[in-house]
Design a protein around this motif. Structure first.
Motif, PDB file in Angstrom:
ATOM      1  N   PHE B  88       0.708  -1.098  -0.138  1.00 19.41           N
ATOM      2  CA  PHE B  88       0.101   0.066   0.003  1.00 19.41           C
ATOM      3  C   PHE B  88       0.805   1.285  -0.010  1.00 19.41           C
ATOM      4  CE2 PHE B  88      -1.547   3.177   3.091  1.00 19.41           C
ATOM      5  CZ  PHE B  88      -2.294   3.824   2.546  1.00 19.41           C
ATOM      6  N   PHE B  89       1.830   1.401   0.944  1.00 21.84           N
ATOM      7  CA  PHE B  89       3.008   2.424   0.765  1.00 21.84           C
ATOM      8  C   PHE B  89       3.568   2.627  -0.731  1.00 21.84           C
ATOM      9  CE2 PHE B  89       7.382   3.616   2.032  1.00 21.84           C
ATOM     10  CZ  PHE B  89       7.069   4.964   2.443  1.00 21.84           C
ATOM     11  N   ARG B  90       4.025   1.471  -1.136  1.00 19.79           N
ATOM     12  CA  ARG B  90       4.579   1.501  -2.375  1.00 19.79           C
ATOM     13  C   ARG B  90       3.461   2.184  -3.496  1.00 19.79           C
ATOM     14  NH1 ARG B  90       4.577  -0.393  -7.179  1.00 19.79           N
ATOM     15  NH2 ARG B  90       6.467  -0.062  -8.366  1.00 19.79           N
ATOM     16  N   ALA B  91       2.404   1.380  -3.456  1.00 17.76           N
ATOM     17  CA  ALA B  91       1.436   2.137  -4.394  1.00 17.76           C
ATOM     18  C   ALA B  91       0.970   3.679  -4.128  1.00 17.76           C
ATOM     19  CB  ALA B  91      -0.147   1.320  -4.423  1.00 17.76           C
ATOM     20  N   SER B  92       1.352   4.238  -3.189  1.00 17.90           N
ATOM     21  CA  SER B  92       0.565   5.351  -2.832  1.00 17.90           C
ATOM     22  C   SER B  92       1.754   6.325  -3.276  1.00 17.90           C
ATOM     23  CB  SER B  92       0.562   5.515  -1.516  1.00 17.90           C
ATOM     24  OG  SER B  92      -0.624   4.622  -0.926  1.00 17.90           O
ATOM     25  N   LEU B  93       3.068   5.944  -3.383  1.00 16.43           N
ATOM     26  CA  LEU B  93       4.220   6.792  -3.880  1.00 16.43           C
ATOM     27  C   LEU B  93       4.270   6.932  -5.385  1.00 16.43           C
ATOM     28  CD1 LEU B  93       7.204   4.990  -1.812  1.00 16.43           C
ATOM     29  CD2 LEU B  93       5.882   6.926  -1.093  1.00 16.43           C
ATOM     30  N   VAL B  94       3.573   5.991  -5.969  1.00 10.42           N
ATOM     31  CA  VAL B  94       3.872   6.132  -7.483  1.00 10.42           C
ATOM     32  C   VAL B  94       3.677   7.430  -8.280  1.00 10.42           C
ATOM     33  CG1 VAL B  94       2.913   5.266  -9.621  1.00 10.42           C
ATOM     34  CG2 VAL B  94       3.137   3.689  -7.792  1.00 10.42           C
ATOM     35  N   ASN B  95       2.676   8.348  -7.456  1.00 15.38           N
ATOM     36  CA  ASN B  95       2.421   9.485  -8.355  1.00 15.38           C
ATOM     37  C   ASN B  95       3.114  10.797  -7.623  1.00 15.38           C
ATOM     38  OD1 ASN B  95       1.076   8.234 -10.473  1.00 15.38           O
ATOM     39  ND2 ASN B  95      -0.813   8.145  -9.390  1.00 15.38           N
ATOM     40  N   PHE B  96       4.071  10.382  -6.752  1.00 16.81           N
ATOM     41  CA  PHE B  96       4.745  11.670  -6.140  1.00 16.81           C
ATOM     42  C   PHE B  96       5.420  12.388  -7.315  1.00 16.81           C
ATOM     43  CE2 PHE B  96       4.949  10.084  -1.534  1.00 16.81           C
ATOM     44  CZ  PHE B  96       3.696  10.181  -1.340  1.00 16.81           C
ATOM     45  N   ALA B  97       5.519  13.479  -7.012  1.00 16.28           N
ATOM     46  CA  ALA B  97       6.186  14.665  -7.981  1.00 16.28           C
ATOM     47  C   ALA B  97       6.006  14.368  -9.287  1.00 16.28           C
ATOM     48  CB  ALA B  97       7.516  14.777  -7.403  1.00 16.28           C
ATOM     49  N   SER B  98       7.239  13.707  -9.828  1.00 19.04           N
ATOM     50  CA  SER B  98       7.148  13.347 -11.335  1.00 19.04           C
ATOM     51  C   SER B  98       8.309  12.177 -11.340  1.00 19.04           C
ATOM     52  CB  SER B  98       7.415  14.355 -12.522  1.00 19.04           C
ATOM     53  OG  SER B  98       8.864  14.671 -12.250  1.00 19.04           O
ATOM     54  N   PRO B  99       8.346  11.366 -12.452  1.00 22.61           N
ATOM     55  CA  PRO B  99       9.383  10.409 -12.478  1.00 22.61           C
ATOM     56  C   PRO B  99      10.707  10.833 -12.585  1.00 22.61           C
ATOM     57  CG  PRO B  99       7.523  10.123 -14.109  1.00 22.61           C
ATOM     58  CD  PRO B  99       7.469  11.356 -13.507  1.00 22.61           C
ATOM     59  N   LEU B 100      10.886  12.140 -12.909  1.00 22.85           N
ATOM     60  CA  LEU B 100      12.266  12.777 -12.981  1.00 22.85           C
ATOM     61  C   LEU B 100      12.626  13.097 -11.630  1.00 22.85           C
ATOM     62  CD1 LEU B 100      11.611  15.151 -16.026  1.00 22.85           C
ATOM     63  CD2 LEU B 100      12.447  12.781 -16.027  1.00 22.85           C
ATOM     64  N   LEU B 101      11.756  13.650 -10.829  1.00 20.72           N
ATOM     65  CA  LEU B 101      12.010  14.049  -9.392  1.00 20.72           C
ATOM     66  C   LEU B 101      12.091  12.918  -8.613  1.00 20.72           C
ATOM     67  CD1 LEU B 101       9.632  17.104  -9.215  1.00 20.72           C
ATOM     68  CD2 LEU B 101      12.191  17.134  -9.745  1.00 20.72           C
ATOM     69  N   GLN B 102      11.424  11.852  -8.932  1.00 18.48           N
ATOM     70  CA  GLN B 102      11.700  10.580  -7.980  1.00 18.48           C
ATOM     71  C   GLN B 102      13.047   9.901  -8.127  1.00 18.48           C
ATOM     72  OE1 GLN B 102       8.670   7.940  -9.494  1.00 18.48           O
ATOM     73  NE2 GLN B 102       7.057   9.239  -8.436  1.00 18.48           N
ATOM     74  N   THR B 103      13.808  10.287  -9.086  1.00 16.20           N
ATOM     75  CA  THR B 103      15.084   9.624  -9.161  1.00 16.20           C
ATOM     76  C   THR B 103      15.923  10.381  -8.244  1.00 16.20           C
ATOM     77  OG1 THR B 103      14.905   9.609 -11.511  1.00 16.20           O
ATOM     78  CG2 THR B 103      17.252   9.362 -10.596  1.00 16.20           C
ATOM     79  N   MET B 104      15.991  11.684  -7.871  1.00 13.01           N
ATOM     80  CA  MET B 104      16.639  12.162  -6.824  1.00 13.01           C
ATOM     81  C   MET B 104      16.031  12.387  -5.608  1.00 13.01           C
ATOM     82  SD  MET B 104      19.517  12.593  -8.800  1.00 13.01           S
ATOM     83  CE  MET B 104      20.653  13.796  -7.676  1.00 13.01           C
ATOM     84  N   ALA B 105      14.905  12.673  -5.375  1.00  9.31           N
ATOM     85  CA  ALA B 105      14.446  13.122  -4.042  1.00  9.31           C
ATOM     86  C   ALA B 105      14.487  12.111  -2.994  1.00  9.31           C
ATOM     87  CB  ALA B 105      12.757  13.381  -4.633  1.00  9.31           C
TER      88      ALA B 105
END
Lengths: 157, 271, 714
Positions: B88-105
């Motif tokens: 559930f935790f994982r599924a909720s993270l999917v749409n955070f920010a953007s795929p580009l920001l997810q790499t670094m954030a």
């Protein structure tokens, strides 16, 4: 600091302020002007490059982040087989308009094509959701990436 | 702008101790570089930490998952451990920010920034996550819900840093889950209202973001819901008024935020 | 109608195509602006930071202007640089240049401006509801008719509001200027839509001091949408002044934040529509429209936007008794300017929303009301311009058919009774007159030039720029196809005011419609004159005659007469037509609209390059839906939003499925295309929400906050 990294498959080094943005290093120190600055705050994706194979907004990446890493820009991707495939698809669909955002879209699309590549519209939309395009309304970008996914699958058969 | 790059954690604490005034730790850089651009950071010293192995990675113990503070969103999404124990935790993270920001954030950065809108915090709160705080010779775990004390204010001792978070493996198990982030669009967006919830026959866990000075649990509502089988919306509204203090800003309005939070709460109760 | 690919796609993708910031020069200085951070006031003192040596910087104020401190515009009322009184936040006070970009920024950031504050109008509603703020010419279109007693007619009176919209071209505004002392010549390279506008700006700011000014566009122009129509004049003027004063090349590239703060936007509007409709025949008998635009602090080109606005205000409907009034209102915000649609989107939002409000009041469906009142042969515009084709009705019928409108209209009604998440379907019509309004094209008097080279390549010399719309590919294609010349040999030479004749600005959906048709006619005449079948063979046989240059002038239609005083006559010779259906779902838990589908049927005449045309429609529609849904500035009580974090354009995950069809493509000429897709989608979206919920909100964007506030009121 002395910064050493691999840029488009070539080892490079330079003396640089560790906080200098990767975007500026690419444009100013290496003349790789395919990487564009548009918003400067990570919200448009025009400056997208691959850092150790993963897409990042290079306006929010500092020199120190790139140390001993692999950096690939749109210029580098254009030389790779999947990059060439994507460029051919963007070209065939007449998807490109002003083109300022397209090097960034090329990088994000390349990452998707290489690491997933399923011709699935929802997945493609998500993969490109960090890149803003103001001209095209995205439709032709989806069409192009979808086309590239299908072609890649055919090639792999 | 003075810049430091400690070799390891020990050196990090040495450097950090020597700097009396305000300083910034540079991890993924997705917040700090924006703050530099907006001149919110000008001359303060920067300590680079993103390379410190002691703060990286995701690992498991018998009971817990331990996430290093430098763990990026992309690592969380790709982690088999997270997928297995915290789906559930994982599924909720999917749409955070953007795929580009997810790499670094990083997860640590998201917490440390202390923004009321931080995406990950409400989720960690309902999972009863512990925050791991590290100092030169000590380490302590405290519940994340006790970590925030005010707007960008933390229960953090001098020269203590966020080492990571710890979540028990069964934190989600046996619960019905709910997560909704309301933004201005579907990607690249900052939450206007966020609600995370877990419930089973005995208890409710609820946390909100963007509605207070920091993300927090809704304890009064949790208690009320646990105490009744027929929750009344009037009562819920009354309790919610005590628990959240939404504001009007350029992104949204306080009345809208309140009502949406209430609506989401009612939706959560019905699942 | 062959598929021709864009010549610039591959170099744009691999990063080799140059946009303005990709150019450099030896000895380059970077330019920047000190602009006002207050809304209205008198300048008292400018204090430079002591920690910098001021001498390192080149600084220009209005005192350095050698010609006139007035930007050439349809209304010449805006200075390049502030003299005493600042009229709006973002107005430029000084131009400053330095070799180091970072240092330049720090220096500008630390300059203190002392001023005496004056009262300011910054709120849109405050501006547009007070008639004391009116400035400039009041426009009226009168189409009176005696309709007798109106007491049995259904009276509907509503006010419609639209906000600012940021063009948000991905490439910010930028210019590079050089001064050649010996030749006394200014050269400006830039990202712009109208090189000859920039040239006139340079000639204004320098007066007789220079002998010549030359303006050229950068290879790539990263989007314009109207935002690079007139604002480049100011950037070019000040940057050139810095180059003149320093004797070095100067490049000014705006930061996104600055670009948003200081450049032009779409005009906010407040349009009151009052109608009288027959409850039996469903004919709208009488229509009064009060069309108001917030022009910002100066008029600049707003009178022209106003003109297009009033001319599109009654949309595609024939009304016996019609009165339209248009006025500009002054506020202390940056001058609003050109943006794709140019006054028409605001006009159409009002009238197309109004039609649905009337239909709801009559208890009939919005299609029927449109159908009953649609413009067709035998009817006329309020200007008395007769309708010569039924293409708008054809668009309407086609869009109804492909979207399965009637069936969904029924189905969603039932669905909404049974479900929490609602479905809605909305309809709108659109029209856009191609080219300059009225006698504008006659006055512009565009000129074009072709050169046939020794190797039979054709080089096209025009001032029209390719900012992504594919104009240069399409223009070359038109020339090639007119004489069956192989594609890939013909090129539009990068616009340069020394090389190209003035073929007019790249605005008003006129590039293909006006300039393309001129080029096509010219090459056909050339073919006739020289008498060739195959150009290549001919050139080979007559090598001594080449390279050879051919020119032509715009030939106005003597029948198309417009009276600028009475606003009667042919406002636009050729209209493009459109009809649109938008489908949404609406979630009452969060008050959010989800865009599901958007169906578009357009008559733009011949589609020279159908894929390029389709791309134009897709892009325009998404911009329009963003305007209708999520884009805005100036929330009351808060400053103008900064950056793309909070100016929320639609992302790839927000857009609906797009369906586009072109009809009547056998028309012999391509009509206007660029703007019409921006004009009509927002009201269709708004009408879909009305259909889903029964609540008509007469204002965009339809943010969840606005929806919530409206529902609370009811």
């Amino acid at each position: 600091m002395k910064l050493e990294f691999i840029l488009n498959d070539k080892a490079v080094s330079l003396e640089v302020d560790p906080m200098k943005r990767l975007l500026d290093i690419l444009r100013e120190d290496f003349g790789l002007t395919g990487t564009k600055e548009s918003c400067g705050e990570g919200e448009c994706g025009a400056c997208t490059v691959l850092l150790d194979g993963k897409p990042v907004t290079s306006c929010l990446v500092n020199a120190v982040h790139a140390e001993n890493k692999q950096v690939v820009t749109s210029e580098g991707i254009a030389q790779k087989p999947l990059g060439k495939l994507l460029i051919a698809c963007f070209d065939e669909t007449n998807a490109v308009q002003c083109g300022f955002c397209f090097p960034g879209f090329l990088v994000s699309s390349y990452y998707y094509l290489k690491n997933d590549g399923e011709p699935n519209l929802e997945k493609i939309k998500t993969a490109l959701s960090g890149n803003i395009c103001r001209c095209t309304g995205y439709q032709k970008i989806f069409d192009s990436v979808m086309m590239a996914c299908h072609r890649k699958q055919e090639q792999e058969k | 702008m003075k810049f430091y790059k400690p070799k390891n954690l020990t050196e990090l604490f040495q450097i950090s101790e020597k700097i009396a005034g305000k300083k910034y730790f540079l991890a993924g850089g997705t917040d700090i570089n924006v703050q530099i651009k907006k001149k919110m950071i000008t001359d303060e010293p920067i300590i680079y930490i993103n390379h410190l192995e002691e703060l990286q990675g995701i690992r498991e113990t018998d009971e817990s998952i331990i996430i290093g503070s430098l763990c990026s969103y992309q690592e969380l999404l790709n982690s088999p451990l997270i997928a297995k124990y915290l789906p559930f935790f994982r599924a909720s993270l999917v749409n955070f920010a953007s795929p580009l920001l997810q790499t670094m954030a990083t997860i640590g950065g998201n917490i440390a920034n202390g923004s009321p809108t931080a995406d990950v915090t409400p989720l960690l709160l309902v999972l009863d996550a512990q925050i791991i705080l590290m100092a030169k010779s000590k380490m302590r775990h405290i519940p994340l819900r006790d970590f925030f004390t005010g707007y960008k204010q933390f229960n953090l001792k001098k020269n203590e840093i966020i080492g990571g978070v710890q979540i028990t493996k069964n934190a989600e198990t046996g619960y019905k889950t709910f997560y909704k982030k309301v933004g201005s669009r579907k990607a690249l967006t900052i939450a206007k209202v966020a609600l995370a919830g877990l419930k089973n026959s005995e208890e409710y866990k609820l946390a909100v973001g963007s509605l207070n000075e920091y993300p927090r649990r809704l304890s009064k509502i949790e208690e009320y819901l646990a105490s009744t089988n027929t929750p009344e919306s009037v009562k819920l509204e009354e309790l919610l008024k005590q628990e959240i203090t939404p504001i009007s800003d350029m992104r949204s309005d306080k009345d809208y935020r309140f009502q949406v939070c209430l609506n989401l709460l009612l939706e959560f109760i019905q699942i | 109608m062959k598929k021709v690919r864009k010549f610039d796609a591959v170099p744009k993708l691999n990063g080799s195509y140059k946009f303005l910031d990709d150019y450099t020069r030896p000895n380059l200085l970077y330019g920047g602006f000190l602009y006002a951070k207050f809304h209205h006031g008198k300048l008292k003192q400018i204090k430079f930071p002591k920690k910098f040596s001021k001498d390192e910087f080149t600084i220009v104020s209005y005192k350095d202007i050698l010609g006139e401190n007035i930007v050439p515009e349809p209304e010449n009322d805006q200075p390049f640089l502030v003299e005493q009184e600042v009229m709006h936040y973002g107005q430029i006070i000084l131009g400053i240049a330095h070799p180091n970009k970072k240092k330049l920024k720090q220096f500008i950031d630390n300059i203190e401006v002392e001023y005496e504050e004056m009262p300011a109008i910054t709120d849109i509603e405050e501006c547009l509801s007070d008639e004391n703020n009116v400035f400039g010419r009041v426009l009226e279109i009168k189409h009176p008719a005696e309709i007798g007693n109106t007491s049995h007619l259904i009276h509907t009176k509503r006010i419609y509001r639209t906000p600012h919209q940021e063009q948000a071209y991905l490439e910010t505004q930028a210019m590079l200027a050089e001064y050649d002392k010996e030749k006394k010549e200014i050269f400006v390279l830039g990202t712009m839509q109208c090189p000859f506008f920039v040239k006139s700006a340079l000639d204004a700011i320098f007066g007789d001091t220079i002998h010549n000014s030359v303006v050229e566009t950068s290879e790539g122009i990263g989007g314009g949408f109207g935002g690079k129509e007139d604002f480049p004049n100011i950037i070019a003027g000040i940057t050139a002044l810095l180059a003149y004063k320093s004797g070095r090349p100067v490049k000014t590239v705006l930061d996104r934040e600055d670009d948003i703060q200081i450049t032009t936007k779409r005009h906010p509007s407040r349009v009151e529509v009052e109608s009288y409709t027959d409850p039996i025949t469903h004919k709208i008998r009488k229509l009064n429209i009060d069309y108001r635009l917030d022009a910002g602090a100066f008029q600049t080109l707003s009178p022209v936007v106003l003109s297009r606005g009033v001319l599109h205000a009654s949309s595609g409907y024939a009304v016996e008794d019609c009165y339209i009034k248009g006025r500009l209102f002054r506020s202390n915000t940056p001058s609003n300017g050109a943006f794709r649609g140019f006054g028409a989107p605001q006009a159409l939002f009002a009238i197309e929303s109004h039609i649905d409000n009337v239909a709801a009041q009559l208890g009939i469906d919005p299609y029927t009301l449109r159908k009953k009142n649609i413009l067709k042969i035998g009817k006329e515009f309020p200007t008395s311009q007769p309708i010569i084709e039924n293409h708008l009705e054809d668009c309407l019928e086609k869009v109804i058919e492909i979207s399965d409108y009637h069936e969904k209209y029924r189905e969603y009604k039932q669905w909404n009774l049974e479900h929490k998440v609602k479905k809605g379907i909305g309809l709108s019509l659109g029209l856009h007159g191609g080219g300059y309004t009225g006698n504008g094209e006659k006055i512009l008097n565009s000129k074009i030039k072709l050169v046939i080279e020794k190797n039979a390549d054709i080089n096209i010399y025009v001032a029209n720029t390719d900012m992504g719309q594919g104009a240069h590919t399409t223009l070359a294609q038109m020339v090639d196809e007119a004489i069956e010349h192989p594609h890939n040999k013909t090129r539009v030479v990068i616009p340069n005011t020394n090389k190209a004749p003035n073929s007019g600005p790249t605005v008003a959906s006129r590039t293909i419609y006006i300039v393309g048709n001129m080029l096509r006619n010219l090459i056909k005449e050339v073919k006739k004159e020289l008498g060739f079948d195959n150009l290549e063979t001919y050139v080979k046989a007559h090598q001594a005659d080449f390279p050879r240059e051919f020119r032509s002038l715009f030939k106005p239609d003597p029948q198309a007469i417009f009276d600028d005083e009475t606003y009667k006559g042919v406002a636009y010779k050729d209209y493009s037509w459109a009809a649109c259906v938008v489908e949404i779902t609406y979630d009452p838990t969060t008050y959010e609209i989800n865009l599901e589908k958007c169906w578009n049927v357009l008559d733009i005449g011949e589609t020279v390059n159908p894929e390029i045309a389709r791309g134009q429609v897709e892009g325009g529609v998404v911009q329009a839906l963003g305007w209708g849904l999520s884009e805005f500035f100036y929330k009351k009580g808060f400053g103008r939003k900064q950056g793309f974090t909070d100016y929320t354009m639609l992302t790839s995950r927000d857009i609906p499925e797009l369906n586009i069809e072109f009809i009547h493509t056998d028309n012999p000429i391509p009509k206007g295309l660029g703007e019409i897709p921006m004009d009509y989608p927002a009201p269709a979206l708004r009408n879909a929400f009305l259909n889903a919920t029964g609540v008509g909100i007469d204002e965009i964007p339809l943010t969840p906050e606005k929806i919530f506030a409206n529902l609370e009121e009811k």
